[in-house]
Write a protein that holds these residues in place. Structure first.
Motif, mmCIF file in Angstrom:
data_model
loop_
_atom_site.group_PDB
_atom_site.id
_atom_site.type_symbol
_atom_site.label_atom_id
_atom_site.label_comp_id
_atom_site.label_asym_id
_atom_site.label_seq_id
_atom_site.Cartn_x
_atom_site.Cartn_y
_atom_site.Cartn_z
ATOM 1 N N VAL A 24 0.945 -1.263 0.008
ATOM 2 C CA VAL A 24 0.047 0.052 -0.095
ATOM 3 C C VAL A 24 0.875 1.375 0.135
ATOM 4 O O VAL A 24 0.659 2.124 -0.762
ATOM 5 C CB VAL A 24 -0.966 0.002 1.322
ATOM 6 N N TYR A 37 1.180 3.992 -3.213
ATOM 7 C CA TYR A 37 0.594 5.236 -2.791
ATOM 8 C C TYR A 37 1.919 6.327 -3.157
ATOM 9 O O TYR A 37 1.747 7.301 -3.804
ATOM 10 C CB TYR A 37 0.518 5.424 -1.668
ATOM 11 N N CYS A 92 -6.087 2.588 -7.116
ATOM 12 C CA CYS A 92 -7.330 1.827 -6.600
ATOM 13 C C CYS A 92 -7.286 0.436 -6.973
ATOM 14 O O CYS A 92 -7.548 -0.366 -5.797
ATOM 15 C CB CYS A 92 -8.668 2.436 -7.198
ATOM 16 N N LEU A 132 -4.747 -1.273 -4.521
ATOM 17 C CA LEU A 132 -5.125 -1.278 -3.350
ATOM 18 C C LEU A 132 -5.973 -2.307 -3.083
ATOM 19 O O LEU A 132 -6.233 -2.977 -1.967
ATOM 20 C CB LEU A 132 -5.782 -0.029 -2.804
ATOM 21 N N CYS A 177 -4.133 -5.310 -2.497
ATOM 22 C CA CYS A 177 -3.778 -5.449 -1.220
ATOM 23 C C CYS A 177 -4.788 -6.070 -0.263
ATOM 24 O O CYS A 177 -4.327 -6.512 0.828
ATOM 25 C CB CYS A 177 -3.161 -4.085 -0.748
#
Length: 224
Positions: free
Chosen positions: A68, A72, A98, A101, A104
């Motif tokens: 993550v 980012y 997105c 994520l 993740c």
């Protein structure tokens, strides 16, 4: 060595080293404990029974957190580069983040809901993790090409795209052959029913997993 890396290059380096250790340590413990056969078990098979299950769950959750953070930072990096070069739409960069994520979250599900305890939830998490991961690295490969030659070399872009293609190719038989397996178990031995399906699917799973690891390895130079 990680502390000596300039910029934030230590983040993907830590992600790569930690994730590799998570797979290898769980595999070694599971094999030594006699819980799985050493010949290509599923990754999840190596983290199903204690004591390796606790180690696997803990390390994979940390890997998800590191992923993550890495994704980012990658998003912010592209946004900053895009201010002067305008090589990709901001919405495309956000969409890629997105998707990453989601992968993740899938990793967290895999680590929390073990294969034999809640198989349906575990399988959904694995599908989300691997599927989203493949889409993410493919999108990042395309974005990398768009940022050439100012922010990336074509050599790095070719490597990323090659990893993406191999992962995409391996992902399809991984799902297809896994869907043909009629039983849920972790101690597979050659000659059993559905063993061939398991063997091929497991090879593809390891290929995709280490494809992700090698892909994030290419981020180290960017993050410097």
């Amino acid at each position: 060595m990680l502390c000596c890396m300039p910029g934030v290059a230590f983040v993907p380096a830590l992600l790569v080293s930690w994730s590799s250790a998570a797979f290898i340590v769980s595999y070694v413990i599971a094999v030594l404990a006699g819980h799985v056969e050493p010949l290509v078990p599923y990754i999840s098979d190596t983290g199903t029974k204690p004591p390796e299950s606790g180690i696997f769950g803990f390390m994979i959750n940390i890997s998800a957190l590191l992923a993550v953070i890495t994704m980012y930072i990658r998003y912010l990096l592209i946004e900053k580069q895009n201010e002067s070069s305008h090589f990709v739409r901001s919405s495309c960069n956000m969409f890629s983040l997105c998707i990453g994520l989601m992968g993740c979250i899938g990793m967290g599900i895999v680590a929390t809901f073990q294969e034999l305890s809640v198989p349906s939830v575990h399988d959904i998490g694995a599908l989300v993790a691997f599927g989203s991961g493949v889409v993410y690295i493919t999108l990042q490969s395309i974005i990398s090409y768009k940022s050439c030659p100012q922010w990336n070399t074509y050599f790095v872009c070719h490597i990323r795209m090659a990893i993406s293609v191999i992962s995409c190719i391996a992902f399809i038989p991984m799902i297809v052959f896994a869907s043909q397996i009629s039983m849920t178990k972790i101690d597979w031995t050659p000659g059993e029913q559905d063993y061939t399906y398991h063997f091929v699917s497991a090879i593809c799973e390891w290929t995709v997993a280490f494809g992700f690891i090698f892909f994030f390895l290419t981020f180290i130079r960017d993050f410097q």
